[in-house]
Write an enzyme that holds these catalytic residues in place. Structure first.
Site, mmCIF file in Angstrom:
data_model
loop_
_atom_site.group_PDB
_atom_site.id
_atom_site.type_symbol
_atom_site.label_atom_id
_atom_site.label_comp_id
_atom_site.label_asym_id
_atom_site.label_seq_id
_atom_site.Cartn_x
_atom_site.Cartn_y
_atom_site.Cartn_z
ATOM 1 N N TYR A 179 7.089 -4.944 -3.521
ATOM 2 C CA TYR A 179 7.668 -6.087 -2.806
ATOM 3 C C TYR A 179 6.587 -7.130 -2.543
ATOM 4 O O TYR A 179 6.802 -8.328 -2.783
ATOM 5 C CB TYR A 179 8.294 -5.632 -1.489
ATOM 6 C CG TYR A 179 8.899 -6.770 -0.686
ATOM 7 C CD1 TYR A 179 10.066 -7.405 -1.115
ATOM 8 C CD2 TYR A 179 8.297 -7.219 0.490
ATOM 9 C CE1 TYR A 179 10.626 -8.453 -0.388
ATOM 10 C CE2 TYR A 179 8.852 -8.264 1.227
ATOM 11 C CZ TYR A 179 10.007 -8.871 0.783
ATOM 12 O OH TYR A 179 10.557 -9.912 1.502
ATOM 13 N N LYS A 183 6.375 -11.127 -3.672
ATOM 14 C CA LYS A 183 6.240 -12.237 -2.733
ATOM 15 C C LYS A 183 4.937 -13.006 -2.966
ATOM 16 O O LYS A 183 4.890 -14.227 -2.777
ATOM 17 C CB LYS A 183 6.322 -11.712 -1.304
ATOM 18 C CG LYS A 183 7.698 -11.182 -0.911
ATOM 19 C CD LYS A 183 8.701 -12.307 -0.728
ATOM 20 C CE LYS A 183 9.724 -12.422 -1.792
ATOM 21 N NZ LYS A 183 10.719 -13.500 -1.546
ATOM 22 N N THR A 216 17.706 -9.747 9.084
ATOM 23 C CA THR A 216 18.712 -9.956 8.049
ATOM 24 C C THR A 216 19.077 -8.602 7.451
ATOM 25 O O THR A 216 18.462 -7.578 7.756
ATOM 26 C CB THR A 216 18.191 -10.872 6.917
ATOM 27 O OG1 THR A 216 17.235 -10.140 6.117
ATOM 28 C CG2 THR A 216 17.516 -12.120 7.483
#
Length: 310
Positions: A179, A183, A216
């Site tokens: 991840y 990013k 989220t």
């Protein structure tokens, strides 16, 4: 001067924005606010039912909003190509592209093209989409319409590494490390795009944003087992800011007057986890020109999308 919130978004009437991953989370909030301020918003989603539900939810709040749903799976380059071609065929202008969609910390999985899911969805899909829509953004810029590409990164880009010898985690995979790779790739891409646009004399603006730690479904839809429990039951309720505030940063990047190409917008609070939009500094690794150029070359090879040379 009062700190920036979405209430300060300028009038967006006459502008068209494409927001990836707009059916939930930061993407939905971004689409909601752009529409509230007059933009026509193309909301993208992988799943038709979820996308339709998001559009209906937004229209229930804003009956006069100008929005439409188009299906887009960033993990599948065929879907990216088809989506972009339909935009071009329909002659739809693109004034703002918000590269928002993403996945976080899933188990190891390869995409239809054989690429690691996080790198493919978060970086390669957006790299390809931006390149395919760049001509439309250039047309908007040439008409003085303040065309912008907003690429959404994360505080997790800090400490990330581009695993050029194992981009797809086939020899060793750790969800968080990959991840962070994706990013960091977002950040390298946004900065390198800015440099390349400037070198060609383009007036399209490439700007980066990150939401800090925003609550989220990203934290619950990707991680599994204990990590999903940790985020949904412990970390998010105690530490995260509301998604509405997290989206301020990409909304600022997309709409605020005076935003400059190459800027990185993130929360102004401690550790950039919470707060109001401010210009923040990318990690030193994201400013490595050699890595940026190597990543760009690899990304063109993997996506088969070529940007104009400079």
């Amino acid at each position: 001067m009062a700190k920036w919130t979405s209430a300060r978004i300028p009038d967006q009437k006459g502008r068209t924005a494409v927001v990836t991953g707009a059916n939930s989370g930061l993407g939905f909030q971004t689409a909601r606010e752009l529409a509230r301020h007059g933009a026509h918003v193309v909301m993208t989603a992988r799943d038709r039912n979820r996308g339709t539900a998001a559009v209906e939810r937004l229209l229930a709040e804003q009956p006069r909003a100008s929005v439409e749903l188009r299906l887009l799976d960033l993990s599948d380059l065929d879907s990216v190509t088809a989506f972009a071609q339909k935009i071009l065929d329909d002659g739809l202008p693109v004034d703002v592209l918000v590269n928002n969609a993403g996945v976080m910390w899933p188990p190891h999985r390869l995409t239809p093209q054989g690429y690691e899911l996080q790198f493919a969805t978060n970086h390669l899909g957006h790299f390809a989409l931006t390149g395919l829509l760049l001509g439309h953004l250039e047309k908007s810029a040439a008409q003085g319409r303040d065309a912008r590409v907003v690429t959404v990164s994360s505080v997790e880009h800090r400490g990330g590494t581009i695993f050029f010898d194992d981009l797809h985690g086939e020899r060793g995979y750790a969800p968080r490390a990959y991840y962070s790779q994706s990013k960091l790739a977002n950040t390298l891409f946004g900065l390198e795009l800015d440099r390349r646009l400037r070198a060609t004399g383009s007036t399209v603006t490439s700007v980066l944003a990150h939401p800090g730690y925003a609550s989220t479904n990203l934290q619950s839809s990707g991680p599994t087992g204990f990590l999903r429990f940790f985020f949904s039951k412990l970390a998010n309720p105690l530490m995260a800011q509301r998604v509405e505030k997290g989206a301020w940063n990409q909304l600022y990047a997309a709409t605020a007057p005076g935003v400059q190409g190459g800027q990185f917008i993130g929360p102004d609070g401690f550790g950039e986890y919470r707060g109001h939009p401010a210009v923040v500094q990318p990690d030193k690794a994201a400013q490595d020109l050699d890595v940026a150029r190597q990543l760009w070359s690899v990304s063109e090879q993997l996506t088969q999308v070529r940007y104009p040379s400079h």
